[in-house]
Design an enzyme around this catalytic site. Structure first.
Site, PDB file in Angstrom:
ATOM      1  N   ASP A  47      15.635 -71.229 -30.754  1.00  0.00           N
ATOM      2  CA  ASP A  47      14.655 -70.149 -30.505  1.00  0.00           C
ATOM      3  C   ASP A  47      14.885 -69.627 -29.084  1.00  0.00           C
ATOM      4  OD1 ASP A  47      12.406 -68.431 -30.884  1.00  0.00           O
ATOM      5  OD2 ASP A  47      11.085 -69.867 -29.913  1.00  0.00           O
ATOM      6  N   GLY A  72      11.560 -60.677 -27.884  1.00  0.00           N
ATOM      7  CA  GLY A  72      10.782 -59.591 -28.502  1.00  0.00           C
ATOM      8  C   GLY A  72      10.779 -58.303 -27.718  1.00  0.00           C
ATOM      9  N   CYS A 119      13.485 -68.408 -35.117  1.00  0.00           N
ATOM     10  CA  CYS A 119      13.051 -67.243 -34.345  1.00  0.00           C
ATOM     11  C   CYS A 119      13.152 -66.028 -35.257  1.00  0.00           C
ATOM     12  CB  CYS A 119      13.960 -67.074 -33.134  1.00  0.00           C
ATOM     13  SG  CYS A 119      13.646 -65.578 -32.172  1.00  0.00           S
ATOM     14  N   ASN A 120      12.005 -65.427 -35.558  1.00  0.00           N
ATOM     15  CA  ASN A 120      12.019 -64.254 -36.440  1.00  0.00           C
ATOM     16  C   ASN A 120      12.792 -63.103 -35.815  1.00  0.00           C
ATOM     17  OD1 ASN A 120       9.635 -64.549 -38.744  1.00  0.00           O
ATOM     18  ND2 ASN A 120       9.239 -65.769 -36.927  1.00  0.00           N
ATOM     19  N   THR A 121      12.667 -62.944 -34.504  1.00  0.00           N
ATOM     20  CA  THR A 121      13.320 -61.818 -33.841  1.00  0.00           C
ATOM     21  C   THR A 121      14.833 -61.933 -33.968  1.00  0.00           C
ATOM     22  OG1 THR A 121      11.488 -61.871 -32.251  1.00  0.00           O
ATOM     23  CG2 THR A 121      13.366 -60.471 -31.715  1.00  0.00           C
ATOM     24  N   CYS A 181       6.167 -64.717 -35.891  1.00  0.00           N
ATOM     25  CA  CYS A 181       6.816 -65.171 -34.663  1.00  0.00           C
ATOM     26  C   CYS A 181       6.546 -66.660 -34.619  1.00  0.00           C
ATOM     27  CB  CYS A 181       6.209 -64.484 -33.439  1.00  0.00           C
ATOM     28  SG  CYS A 181       6.777 -65.192 -31.876  1.00  0.00           S
ATOM     29  N   THR A 182       7.594 -67.454 -34.382  1.00  0.00           N
ATOM     30  CA  THR A 182       7.420 -68.906 -34.453  1.00  0.00           C
ATOM     31  C   THR A 182       6.559 -69.454 -33.315  1.00  0.00           C
ATOM     32  OG1 THR A 182       9.568 -69.142 -33.337  1.00  0.00           O
ATOM     33  CG2 THR A 182       9.531 -69.308 -35.757  1.00  0.00           C
TER      34      THR A 182
HETATM   35  N1  DGL Z   1       9.739 -67.093 -31.265  1.00  0.00           N
HETATM   36  C1  DGL Z   1      10.366 -65.843 -31.418  1.00  0.00           C
HETATM   37  C2  DGL Z   1      10.165 -65.228 -32.795  1.00  0.00           C
HETATM   38  O1  DGL Z   1       9.889 -65.909 -33.751  1.00  0.00           O
HETATM   39  C3  DGL Z   1      10.350 -64.795 -30.352  1.00  0.00           C
HETATM   40  C4  DGL Z   1       9.597 -64.869 -29.099  1.00  0.00           C
HETATM   41  C5  DGL Z   1      10.212 -63.970 -28.032  1.00  0.00           C
HETATM   42  O2  DGL Z   1      11.188 -64.413 -27.450  1.00  0.00           O
HETATM   43  O3  DGL Z   1       9.754 -62.834 -27.841  1.00  0.00           O
HETATM   44  O4  DGL Z   1      10.337 -64.052 -32.956  1.00  0.00           O
END
Ligand code: DGL
Length: 291
Positions: free
Chosen positions: A37, A70, A101-103, A215-216
């Site tokens: 992540d 993000g 990490c979704n992003t 977002c995780t």
């Molecule tokens: N944890 C990350 C996600 O799931 C992103 C957080 C970030 O770096 O902005 O998107």
């Protein structure tokens, strides 16, 4: 035998690439699951993986030098993530990589898969289960600014939630609050409430009964978010599904009898890393490495 081929190796002379591939060790019982992540958010996914695979050796990698993802552009993320995962794969020889990490996953999953000869599990917003569960046919997707604007999310909505009102909202504030919480600073209720308020100010939002934590970092604030959302709103995330997929991709493989200590690897040696140690220890990560 698991082999890995970093994307940057494609640019290397053939002799260098062949040497690298020959140097890859066979998959052993100590080969880790590598969870990745931008920061501490992937720990919410790691908790689910540990629940199903308690014997798995873990390397948890956080790109803190470049956090938060993000707020970055698609181009920047697509350029950085495959190369970084290639370096991590070369150093730790994981049996599987989980992009927690979704992003990163909604932008770079295909690039990572084509760059590395390893099973890759991506994290994508739980739009499908949220839409299935929505009685009022109205859901919200709460992620980073980069995630909620992705065509990947457009496709999920078109495929699984086309009959739903879908409100999307990106919140860098919640990412920062989750990072601070794991460094020992509780998230103030009014700050969490202010971060979700824009969702419930949208037309039709009174019907929203499912909020996708896309977002995780956000499951790390589950209690605070539950208190900030109107009563009856359910919070849905992808962690359990990612853990099941990780089990599926590693089935039949050998594991060491006793799990080794987990490793947390960071891309920057920032002064606040010691503040994270209690939280990292709580997730079984007792050693810190720097990339
Ligand atoms: N944890 C990350 C996600 O799931 C992103 C957080 C970030 O770096 O902005 O998107």
């Amino acid at each position: 035998m698991a082999t890995c081929r970093a994307v940057w190796m494609r640019l290397a002379p053939r002799s260098v690439l062949q040497k690298f591939l020959r140097a890859m060790p066979p998959l052993t019982a100590t080969a880790p699951v590598l969870v990745f992540d931008s920061g501490v958010g992937g720990l919410s996914v790691l908790a689910e993986i540990r629940g199903l695979l308690p014997q798995a050796p873990i390397v948890y990698a956080a790109d803190n030098a470049w956090h938060p993802y993000g707020q970055k552009s698609e181009h920047e993320i697509a350029a950085r993530v495959p190369a970084l995962l290639g370096r991590l794969a070369e150093r730790y020889h994981p049996r599987v990589i989980v992009i927690a990490c979704n992003t990163a996953a909604t932008i770079a999953l295909a690039d990572v898969r084509s760059a590395l000869d390893l099973p890759i599990v991506g994290t994508v917003p739980a739009v499908k289960p949220a839409a299935l569960a929505s009685v009022n046919r109205a859901i919200a997707v709460l992620g980073t600014a980069a995630t909620v604007r992705q065509p990947y999310v457009d496709r999920l909505v078109a495929e699984f939630a086309s009959d739903c009102l879908v409100i999307r909202h990106g919140s860098p504030e919640l990412v920062a609050l989750a990072e601070a919480k794991l460094r020992g600073t509780p998230a103030p209720a009014d700050a969490v409430a202010a971060a979700v308020a824009p969702i419930f100010a949208q037309p039709g939002a009174e019907r929203v009964d499912q909020v996708v934590l896309a977002c995780t970092h956000f499951p790390l604030l589950r209690d605070e978010l539950a208190a900030a959302c109107p009563p009856g709103v359910a919070l849905v995330d992808s962690g359990a599904g990612i853990a099941r997929r990780t089990v599926f991709l590693t089935q039949g493989q050998e594991w060491a009898d006793t799990p080794s200590d987990g490793i947390a690897v960071f891309t920057a040696n920032t002064p606040d890393l010691p503040l994270l140690m209690p939280a990292l220890n709580g997730y079984g990560l007792t050693r810190i490495d720097l990339l």
